[in-house]
Design a protein around this motif. Structure first.
Motif, PDB file in Angstrom:
ATOM      1  N   VAL A 122       0.843  -1.202   0.000  1.00 20.42           N
ATOM      2  CA  VAL A 122       0.000   0.000   0.000  1.00 20.42           C
ATOM      3  C   VAL A 122       0.878   1.251   0.000  1.00 20.42           C
ATOM      4  O   VAL A 122       0.629   2.211  -0.736  1.00 20.42           O
ATOM      5  CB  VAL A 122      -0.951   0.007   1.215  1.00 20.42           C
ATOM      6  CG1 VAL A 122      -1.648   1.368   1.347  1.00 20.42           C
ATOM      7  CG2 VAL A 122      -1.999  -1.095   1.092  1.00 20.42           C
ATOM      8  N   ALA A 123       1.937   1.233   0.818  1.00 20.14           N
ATOM      9  CA  ALA A 123       2.845   2.379   0.884  1.00 20.14           C
ATOM     10  C   ALA A 123       3.532   2.604  -0.468  1.00 20.14           C
ATOM     11  O   ALA A 123       3.720   3.755  -0.893  1.00 20.14           O
ATOM     12  CB  ALA A 123       3.890   2.151   1.974  1.00 20.14           C
ATOM     13  N   GLN A 126       1.014   4.263  -2.785  1.00 19.10           N
ATOM     14  CA  GLN A 126       0.840   5.671  -2.429  1.00 19.10           C
ATOM     15  C   GLN A 126       2.027   6.497  -2.928  1.00 19.10           C
ATOM     16  O   GLN A 126       1.851   7.600  -3.460  1.00 19.10           O
ATOM     17  CB  GLN A 126       0.678   5.794  -0.910  1.00 19.10           C
ATOM     18  CG  GLN A 126      -0.648   5.223  -0.404  1.00 19.10           C
ATOM     19  CD  GLN A 126      -0.705   5.099   1.118  1.00 19.10           C
ATOM     20  OE1 GLN A 126       0.332   4.958   1.775  1.00 19.10           O
ATOM     21  NE2 GLN A 126      -1.904   5.132   1.677  1.00 19.10           N
ATOM     22  N   LEU A 129       2.119   7.443  -6.741  1.00 19.09           N
ATOM     23  CA  LEU A 129       1.231   8.486  -7.265  1.00 19.09           C
ATOM     24  C   LEU A 129       2.009   9.764  -7.592  1.00 19.09           C
ATOM     25  O   LEU A 129       1.668  10.481  -8.536  1.00 19.09           O
ATOM     26  CB  LEU A 129       0.134   8.803  -6.245  1.00 19.09           C
ATOM     27  CG  LEU A 129      -0.909   7.704  -5.998  1.00 19.09           C
ATOM     28  CD1 LEU A 129      -1.783   8.079  -4.805  1.00 19.09           C
ATOM     29  CD2 LEU A 129      -1.768   7.483  -7.240  1.00 19.09           C
ATOM     30  N   ARG A 200      -5.874   7.903  -7.416  1.00 17.66           N
ATOM     31  CA  ARG A 200      -5.842   8.076  -5.960  1.00 17.66           C
ATOM     32  C   ARG A 200      -7.013   7.337  -5.308  1.00 17.66           C
ATOM     33  O   ARG A 200      -6.874   6.777  -4.219  1.00 17.66           O
ATOM     34  CB  ARG A 200      -5.882   9.564  -5.604  1.00 17.66           C
ATOM     35  CG  ARG A 200      -4.521  10.245  -5.697  1.00 17.66           C
ATOM     36  CD  ARG A 200      -4.542  11.609  -5.014  1.00 17.66           C
ATOM     37  NE  ARG A 200      -5.373  12.550  -5.760  1.00 17.66           N
ATOM     38  CZ  ARG A 200      -4.927  13.307  -6.753  1.00 17.66           C
ATOM     39  NH1 ARG A 200      -3.669  13.228  -7.131  1.00 17.66           N
ATOM     40  NH2 ARG A 200      -5.729  14.142  -7.378  1.00 17.66           N
ATOM     41  N   VAL A 203      -6.124   3.685  -4.971  1.00 23.96           N
ATOM     42  CA  VAL A 203      -5.205   3.458  -3.850  1.00 23.96           C
ATOM     43  C   VAL A 203      -5.934   3.586  -2.517  1.00 23.96           C
ATOM     44  O   VAL A 203      -5.705   2.794  -1.596  1.00 23.96           O
ATOM     45  CB  VAL A 203      -4.022   4.435  -3.912  1.00 23.96           C
ATOM     46  CG1 VAL A 203      -3.127   4.274  -2.677  1.00 23.96           C
ATOM     47  CG2 VAL A 203      -3.200   4.199  -5.173  1.00 23.96           C
ATOM     48  N   ALA A 204      -6.816   4.564  -2.408  1.00 21.92           N
ATOM     49  CA  ALA A 204      -7.563   4.752  -1.155  1.00 21.92           C
ATOM     50  C   ALA A 204      -8.418   3.524  -0.847  1.00 21.92           C
ATOM     51  O   ALA A 204      -8.492   3.086   0.308  1.00 21.92           O
ATOM     52  CB  ALA A 204      -8.444   5.997  -1.255  1.00 21.92           C
ATOM     53  N   ALA A 207      -6.110   0.705   0.240  1.00 15.45           N
ATOM     54  CA  ALA A 207      -5.656   0.949   1.611  1.00 15.45           C
ATOM     55  C   ALA A 207      -6.753   0.663   2.626  1.00 15.45           C
ATOM     56  O   ALA A 207      -6.477   0.219   3.747  1.00 15.45           O
ATOM     57  CB  ALA A 207      -5.173   2.393   1.751  1.00 15.45           C
TER      58      ALA A 207
END
Length: 238
Positions: A122-123, A126, A129, A200, A203-204, A207
């Protein structure tokens, strides 16, 4: 009946060993291989033997080579290179066929990633992006997008899905087949802002471990990218 035995050359055996080491994850996609000298010493063969093996793997599409940089891993199996050749310029499939398959893989990859991604993955997503938004040319933007989707597909936990996606290339890579890669994207217009917002959102959702939300965000983003690509090509968009 005469039995004919096929005997591998030493370089072919070295290539086979390297294939195995790559497929087992010792050398992940994007990583540089050790130098020819280091590989020769490690595998107990001559440098020329290693060079022939690497040349064969570059030809097959498993490895890439760039002067001044080295030899790097492009794919972990023959699946992606074979598929890439199949959907090349002489492919019987239409661009629409390829786009539809890519959309399916993106949706499923995002859904699985939301269910399986580790905190580290996940990191990485992020962090991936930022290069998209920092790109000033379409070619830079495409490369950043390809890396983003590579990480997303790997986060799906399904290595075959990741290979299939790699074989038909990342989404924005398709833009480079039709438009000037030097197109200036430093000043983000509303279309690119929407596309970046869509990524984004993916990804959100990943996460938040929201598979349905990730799949829906991927669907929306694919639609936005396809619309943007069509507009850059000067096509009529409904």
């Amino acid at each position: 009946m005469v039995r004919i035995e096929s005997r591998q050359t030493l370089s072919e055996r070295v290539a086979g060993q390297l294939r195995t080491r790559i497929s087992e994850g010792e050398f992940p996609v994007g990583s540089l291989l050790p130098s020819e000298n280091a590989l020769a010493e490690d595998m107990g063969v001559s440098r020329n033997c290693v060079r022939e093996a690497l040349r064969a793997l570059v030809h097959s599409g498993l490895l890439g080579a760039r002067a001044g940089y080295g030899t790097f891993v492009v794919s972990t199996s023959d699946v992606a290179p074979t598929l890439a050749r199949h959907v090349g310029e002489h492919s019987p499939e239409t661009p629409e066929d390829v786009a539809e398959v890519r959309a399916i893989l993106e949706r499923e990859g995002a859904r699985l990633a939301a269910d399986r991604a580790t905190g580290e993955q996940v990191a990485q997503l992020q962090a991936a992006l930022a290069p998209r938004q920092e790109a000033t040319s379409l070619s830079e933007y495409a490369r950043a997008d390809i890396e983003f989707h590579r990480l997303l597909m790997e986060a799906s936990g399904n290595s075959l899905l990741a290979e299939l996606y790699r074989g038909i290339r990342g989404n924005e890579q398709a833009l480079l087949d039709f438009v000037d890669p030097a197109v200036d994207v430093a000043d983000r217009d509303s279309r690119l802002v929407e596309i970046d917002d869509g990524h984004r959102a993916v990804v959100a959702a990943v996460a938040a471990h929201d598979p349905q939300g990730a799949a829906e965000a991927a669907d929306r983003t694919v639609a936005l990218v396809r619309r943007y690509a069509a507009q850059l090509r000067g096509e009529e968009v409904e």
